[in-house]
Design a protein around this motif. Structure first.
Motif, PDB file in Angstrom:
ATOM      1  N   LEU A  89     -50.555 -36.219   0.541  1.00 47.69           N
ATOM      2  CA  LEU A  89     -51.025 -37.356  -0.296  1.00 47.69           C
ATOM      3  C   LEU A  89     -49.615 -37.290  -1.417  1.00 47.69           C
ATOM      4  CD1 LEU A  89     -54.705 -36.877  -0.757  1.00 47.69           C
ATOM      5  CD2 LEU A  89     -53.404 -38.823   0.559  1.00 47.69           C
ATOM      6  N   LEU A  90     -49.292 -36.158  -1.846  1.00 42.61           N
ATOM      7  CA  LEU A  90     -48.320 -36.042  -3.030  1.00 42.61           C
ATOM      8  C   LEU A  90     -46.830 -36.546  -2.430  1.00 42.61           C
ATOM      9  CD1 LEU A  90     -48.858 -32.433  -4.568  1.00 42.61           C
ATOM     10  CD2 LEU A  90     -49.224 -34.668  -5.617  1.00 42.61           C
ATOM     11  N   VAL A  91     -46.553 -36.128  -1.415  1.00 43.28           N
ATOM     12  CA  VAL A  91     -45.291 -36.597  -0.837  1.00 43.28           C
ATOM     13  C   VAL A  91     -45.427 -38.334  -0.555  1.00 43.28           C
ATOM     14  CG1 VAL A  91     -43.993 -36.581   1.459  1.00 43.28           C
ATOM     15  CG2 VAL A  91     -44.855 -34.556   0.654  1.00 43.28           C
ATOM     16  N   GLU A  92     -46.508 -38.552  -0.155  1.00 38.68           N
ATOM     17  CA  GLU A  92     -46.754 -40.298   0.342  1.00 38.68           C
ATOM     18  C   GLU A  92     -46.812 -40.814  -1.138  1.00 38.68           C
ATOM     19  OE1 GLU A  92     -49.971 -43.572   1.830  1.00 38.68           O
ATOM     20  OE2 GLU A  92     -50.448 -41.132   1.987  1.00 38.68           O
ATOM     21  N   GLU A  93     -47.228 -40.456  -2.242  1.00 36.91           N
ATOM     22  CA  GLU A  93     -47.044 -41.049  -3.513  1.00 36.91           C
ATOM     23  C   GLU A  93     -45.722 -40.738  -4.001  1.00 36.91           C
ATOM     24  OE1 GLU A  93     -48.143 -42.895  -6.880  1.00 36.91           O
ATOM     25  OE2 GLU A  93     -49.301 -42.428  -5.267  1.00 36.91           O
ATOM     26  N   ALA A  94     -44.971 -40.020  -3.629  1.00 36.74           N
ATOM     27  CA  ALA A  94     -43.582 -39.545  -4.280  1.00 36.74           C
ATOM     28  C   ALA A  94     -42.824 -40.691  -3.458  1.00 36.74           C
ATOM     29  CB  ALA A  94     -43.133 -38.244  -3.972  1.00 36.74           C
TER      30      ALA A  94
ATOM     31  N   THR B  69     -39.710 -46.078  -4.010  1.00 31.18           N
ATOM     32  CA  THR B  69     -39.062 -47.515  -3.200  1.00 31.18           C
ATOM     33  C   THR B  69     -39.794 -48.529  -3.840  1.00 31.18           C
ATOM     34  OG1 THR B  69     -41.008 -47.259  -1.699  1.00 31.18           O
ATOM     35  CG2 THR B  69     -38.686 -45.882  -1.199  1.00 31.18           C
ATOM     36  N   THR B  70     -40.763 -48.531  -4.835  1.00 37.28           N
ATOM     37  CA  THR B  70     -41.662 -49.523  -5.409  1.00 37.28           C
ATOM     38  C   THR B  70     -41.366 -49.685  -6.837  1.00 37.28           C
ATOM     39  OG1 THR B  70     -43.500 -49.038  -3.894  1.00 37.28           O
ATOM     40  CG2 THR B  70     -43.936 -50.430  -5.717  1.00 37.28           C
ATOM     41  N   ASP B  71     -41.077 -50.839  -7.160  1.00 42.02           N
ATOM     42  CA  ASP B  71     -41.036 -51.405  -8.852  1.00 42.02           C
ATOM     43  C   ASP B  71     -42.304 -50.990  -9.235  1.00 42.02           C
ATOM     44  OD1 ASP B  71     -39.634 -52.648 -11.136  1.00 42.02           O
ATOM     45  OD2 ASP B  71     -41.040 -54.114 -10.587  1.00 42.02           O
TER      46      ASP B  71
ATOM     47  N   MET C 106     -40.676 -54.062  -3.847  1.00 44.83           N
ATOM     48  CA  MET C 106     -39.590 -53.182  -3.560  1.00 44.83           C
ATOM     49  C   MET C 106     -38.700 -52.996  -4.796  1.00 44.83           C
ATOM     50  SD  MET C 106     -37.937 -53.843   0.149  1.00 44.83           S
ATOM     51  CE  MET C 106     -38.851 -53.282   1.767  1.00 44.83           C
ATOM     52  N   ASN C 107     -38.159 -51.796  -5.169  1.00 45.28           N
ATOM     53  CA  ASN C 107     -37.336 -51.685  -6.205  1.00 45.28           C
ATOM     54  C   ASN C 107     -35.883 -52.003  -5.504  1.00 45.28           C
ATOM     55  OD1 ASN C 107     -36.549 -49.329  -4.878  1.00 45.28           O
ATOM     56  ND2 ASN C 107     -37.742 -48.125  -6.337  1.00 45.28           N
TER      57      ASN C 107
ATOM     58  N   GLY D 244     -38.141 -57.985  -3.009  1.00 48.91           N
ATOM     59  CA  GLY D 244     -37.818 -56.888  -4.111  1.00 48.91           C
ATOM     60  C   GLY D 244     -37.405 -57.349  -5.388  1.00 48.91           C
ATOM     61  N   ARG D 245     -37.463 -56.610  -6.437  1.00 50.11           N
ATOM     62  CA  ARG D 245     -37.104 -56.921  -7.853  1.00 50.11           C
ATOM     63  C   ARG D 245     -35.730 -56.548  -7.830  1.00 50.11           C
ATOM     64  NH1 ARG D 245     -39.496 -54.699 -13.605  1.00 50.11           N
ATOM     65  NH2 ARG D 245     -38.088 -55.964 -14.999  1.00 50.11           N
TER      66      ARG D 245
END
Length: 225
Positions: A35-40, A45-47, A53-54, A120-121
């Motif tokens: 879960l931590l890896v997924e959140e990282a 990759t997310t703004d 997407m960033n 993406g932004r």
């Protein structure tokens, strides 16, 4: 993830309870780590403001999509969008209102995107939409749909006063010698031309292959805005 089928009496048996406790502790560590890896990965990759997407993730996705387009010979178009008079919104209505505008625009773009599109932004008040399989005609239709939807956004500031939002859009269609940087630059120049044309409009970058020496003419004050 596998599910454990447990006997209803297992929790009543001390030995079974100890076994279940060991299993839970053994599975808990890897699960928390996953879960931590997924959140990282999501954070990388997310703004955080818009949820799309960033810039880093956008460039990576664009590179993959561009390679596919060249390999399989299908069209691709890139839209560069910029919020009109965004500095004025921040200065007059406050930065919280500016953030609200960007967040609303991010949600709108995500809601209108197809599964094959990339949204993406790019940075600040600039956004990018990559339309896979879209020639110029399709890109024009998509850009106009987005422009009109933004124009119809219903936003109010902290004093319940309406905030009018419009965007300028530049379109660049992928050509044989385009790198990702060139494609983005062409769309960016077209977007600034849209601003020079009065804002709240769409401009298509001229084809490099068909160009006859006519370049987009953007006043210097627009570029410096």
């Amino acid at each position: 993830m596998a599910h454990l089928a447990l006997c209803p009496r297992a929790a009543d048996d001390p030995q079974d309870a100890r076994i279940l406790d060991v299993i839970a502790r053994e599975l808990g560590g890897p699960l928390r780590m996953a879960l931590l890896v997924e959140e990282a990965q999501r954070a990388a990759t997310t703004d955080p403001l818009t949820g799309i997407m960033n810039r880093r993730a956008l460039l990576a996705a664009l590179d993959i999509e561009q390679t596919r387009a060249f390999r399989f010979g299908y069209p691709m178009s890139l839209l560069m969008l910029d919020v009109d008079h965004f500095k004025s919104i921040n200065d007059v209505r406050g930065h919280a209102m500016g953030d609200q505008v960007l967040s609303a625009l991010g949600r709108l773009l995500a809601s209108q995107a197809r599964k094959t599109d990339i949204v993406g932004r790019w940075g600040g008040e600039e956004f990018v939409v990559v339309l896979s399989g879209a020639p110029e005609s399709g890109a024009r239709i998509a850009a106009e749909r987005i422009r009109k939807s933004v124009e119809q956004l219903s936003l109010v500031d902290e004093n319940l006063q309406p905030v009018k939002v419009t965007i300028s859009i530049g379109i660049a269609c992928l050509e044989i010698n385009d790198s990702a940087a060139v494609l983005i630059d062409r769309a960016d120049r077209a977007m600034y031309q849209a601003k020079a044309n009065g804002r709240n409009c769409v401009v298509v970058a001229p084809s490099v292959l068909r160009r006859t020496g006519t370049e987009l003419q953007v006043p210097l004050e627009i570029l410096r805005e």
